[in-house]
Design an enzyme around this catalytic site. Structure first.
Site, PDB file in Angstrom:
ATOM      1  N   ASP A  10       0.871  -1.177   0.000  1.00 34.44           N
ATOM      2  CA  ASP A  10       0.000   0.000   0.000  1.00 34.44           C
ATOM      3  C   ASP A  10       0.906   1.225   0.000  1.00 34.44           C
ATOM      4  O   ASP A  10       2.121   1.131   0.220  1.00 34.44           O
ATOM      5  CB  ASP A  10      -0.889  -0.003   1.251  1.00 34.44           C
ATOM      6  CG  ASP A  10      -1.805   1.221   1.311  1.00 34.44           C
ATOM      7  OD1 ASP A  10      -2.349   1.601   0.264  1.00 34.44           O
ATOM      8  OD2 ASP A  10      -1.940   1.815   2.391  1.00 34.44           O
ATOM      9  N   SER A  11       0.286   2.393  -0.195  1.00 35.69           N
ATOM     10  CA  SER A  11       1.061   3.629  -0.111  1.00 35.69           C
ATOM     11  C   SER A  11       1.518   3.900   1.322  1.00 35.69           C
ATOM     12  O   SER A  11       2.445   4.665   1.542  1.00 35.69           O
ATOM     13  CB  SER A  11       0.209   4.796  -0.605  1.00 35.69           C
ATOM     14  OG  SER A  11      -0.977   4.871   0.167  1.00 35.69           O
ATOM     15  N   CYS A  73      -4.388  -1.409  -1.905  1.00 37.48           N
ATOM     16  CA  CYS A  73      -4.522   0.030  -2.069  1.00 37.48           C
ATOM     17  C   CYS A  73      -5.620   0.270  -3.093  1.00 37.48           C
ATOM     18  O   CYS A  73      -5.508  -0.180  -4.244  1.00 37.48           O
ATOM     19  CB  CYS A  73      -3.201   0.623  -2.557  1.00 37.48           C
ATOM     20  SG  CYS A  73      -3.281   2.404  -2.867  1.00 37.48           S
ATOM     21  N   GLU A 152      -2.693   8.512   8.652  1.00 35.36           N
ATOM     22  CA  GLU A 152      -1.218   8.460   8.729  1.00 35.36           C
ATOM     23  C   GLU A 152      -0.724   9.272   9.930  1.00 35.36           C
ATOM     24  O   GLU A 152       0.323   8.972  10.501  1.00 35.36           O
ATOM     25  CB  GLU A 152      -0.588   8.991   7.434  1.00 35.36           C
ATOM     26  CG  GLU A 152      -0.814   8.092   6.216  1.00 35.36           C
ATOM     27  CD  GLU A 152       0.053   6.833   6.202  1.00 35.36           C
ATOM     28  OE1 GLU A 152       1.198   6.878   6.675  1.00 35.36           O
ATOM     29  OE2 GLU A 152      -0.440   5.788   5.712  1.00 35.36           O
ATOM     30  N   CYS A 186     -10.949   2.975   0.058  1.00 42.44           N
ATOM     31  CA  CYS A 186      -9.543   3.236   0.352  1.00 42.44           C
ATOM     32  C   CYS A 186      -9.214   2.393   1.570  1.00 42.44           C
ATOM     33  O   CYS A 186      -9.960   2.406   2.565  1.00 42.44           O
ATOM     34  CB  CYS A 186      -9.340   4.717   0.664  1.00 42.44           C
ATOM     35  SG  CYS A 186      -7.711   5.083   1.359  1.00 42.44           S
ATOM     36  N   HIS A 188      -7.146   2.687   3.819  1.00 42.02           N
ATOM     37  CA  HIS A 188      -6.884   3.410   5.070  1.00 42.02           C
ATOM     38  C   HIS A 188      -8.163   3.591   5.903  1.00 42.02           C
ATOM     39  O   HIS A 188      -8.103   3.731   7.122  1.00 42.02           O
ATOM     40  CB  HIS A 188      -6.332   4.814   4.788  1.00 42.02           C
ATOM     41  CG  HIS A 188      -4.864   4.882   4.507  1.00 42.02           C
ATOM     42  ND1 HIS A 188      -4.286   4.332   3.406  1.00 42.02           N
ATOM     43  CD2 HIS A 188      -3.850   5.470   5.223  1.00 42.02           C
ATOM     44  CE1 HIS A 188      -2.971   4.583   3.422  1.00 42.02           C
ATOM     45  NE2 HIS A 188      -2.689   5.266   4.514  1.00 42.02           N
TER      46      HIS A 188
HETATM   47  N1  DGL Z   1      -4.664   3.064   1.055  1.00 48.72           N
HETATM   48  C1  DGL Z   1      -4.676   3.851  -0.154  1.00 48.72           C
HETATM   49  C2  DGL Z   1      -5.934   3.545  -0.919  1.00 48.72           C
HETATM   50  O1  DGL Z   1      -6.505   2.518  -0.643  1.00 48.72           O
HETATM   51  C3  DGL Z   1      -4.409   5.269   0.195  1.00 48.72           C
HETATM   52  C4  DGL Z   1      -4.108   6.082  -1.007  1.00 48.72           C
HETATM   53  C5  DGL Z   1      -3.270   7.281  -0.777  1.00 48.72           C
HETATM   54  O2  DGL Z   1      -2.090   7.090  -0.530  1.00 48.72           O
HETATM   55  O3  DGL Z   1      -3.782   8.383  -0.954  1.00 48.72           O
HETATM   56  O4  DGL Z   1      -6.387   4.251  -1.762  1.00 48.72           O
END
Ligand code: DGL
Length: 278
Positions: A10-11, A73, A152, A186, A188
């Site tokens: 993931d990011s 992600c 985050e 998302c 997150h």
């Molecule tokens: N967890 C990522 C997603 O599902 C976050 C994306 C981001 O870094 O903006 O979209």
């Protein structure tokens, strides 16, 4: 049987929603998690950059000898999922289709809300996937660009004075519209699930795209005979591009256990990677 680890990326922290579910349903599997914490967020970037980062992230995991890659992600799955799938010769699992299936299975009034990053919403992939399974479905999709920085930054506790008003701000329209199912598109966002539930009420079914991807991963590995022979004792290792950030602390709160094996990855070394393709 295959004893190699499952790779999840993931990011940043969001993919932990998939990793935690994988550890619960496949406790014998080793997991290797990559979070691009030095370049998060992806969701406010353009498609070309997201595709480039995605190829580098996947190439990093493949270089570690994983047996499958879970793209945990929503942004990468929506913008670069097809691109990645074409460049890999191991099982590749994204989050859009599993979440769409779960949403269609859950809704009773065919009103499905989707919340995700700006790039994911702009791609239109979630509404498309939901309507392809349930042509009667009405889908209201909205971007919540502040949610990723809030997660985050560790603003995930119920009653958080910043995250609480942000949840109300972004979800009011969906609540008034009467969605009975909300896709957290998302990965997150499930970290904000307690706040989201407080605002929407228990009657609205929340679909965690990361968790659904974990169920799909188990099914796919089982089908291909690639599950580990172990049924417990799997380990998790973490790689992040910003080891100085809040990853370990927030991950511990979310996972409910210490996060010990966090290794740094230099962004410069990622930039030299490319998927080899089939
Ligand atoms: N967890 C990522 C997603 O599902 C976050 C994306 C981001 O870094 O903006 O979209």
């Amino acid at each position: 049987m295959d004893e190699r680890p499952i790779g999840v990326f993931d990011s940043g922290l969001g993919g932990l929603t998939a990793a935690r579910a994988l550890a619960e349903i496949l406790p014998g599997e080793d997991l290797l998690y990559f979070g691009d914490t030095g370049r998060v967020p992806y969701g406010s970037r353009g498609a070309e950059v997201i595709r480039r980062y995605a190829r580098q992230d996947a190439a990093f995991l493949l270089g570690q000898g994983v047996k499958a890659v879970v793209c945990a992600c929503g942004t990468v799955s929506s913008v670069a999922g097809e691109d990645l799938a074409a460049g890999m010769d191991c099982p590749f699992i994204e989050v859009v289709s599993p979440a769409a299936r779960a949403a269609v299975g859950a809704t009773r009034n065919h009103r499905v809300g989707v919340i995700a990053t700006a790039a994911t919403i702009a791609s239109g992939r979630f509404p498309e996937a939901i309507r392809s399974l349930d042509p009667e479905a009405q889908v209201l999709a909205r971007a919540c660009p502040l949610f990723v920085p809030l997660v985050e930054g560790g603003h995930i506790a119920p009653g958080d004075p910043i995250a609480g008003p942000a949840v109300a701000y972004y979800l009011r329209e969906l609540r008034d519209w009467g969605a009975d199912t909300l896709v957290l598109g998302c990965t997150h966002y499930p970290l904000l699930a307690p706040l989201i539930r407080d605002y929407l009420g228990e009657a609205v079914r929340l679909v965690s795209s990361g968790e659904e991807a974990a169920f799909t991963t188990r099914a796919l590995l089982a089908e291909r005979g690639l599950l580990s022979s172990r049924t417990k004792g799997g380990s998790s290792r973490y790689f992040v591009t910003d080891p100085g950030g809040s990853f370990a602390a927030v991950a511990e709160v979310f996972l409910g256990e210490p996060v010990n094996h966090v290794a740094p990855v230099e962004i410069g070394s990622l930039e030299r990677l490319e998927l080899q393709g089939r």
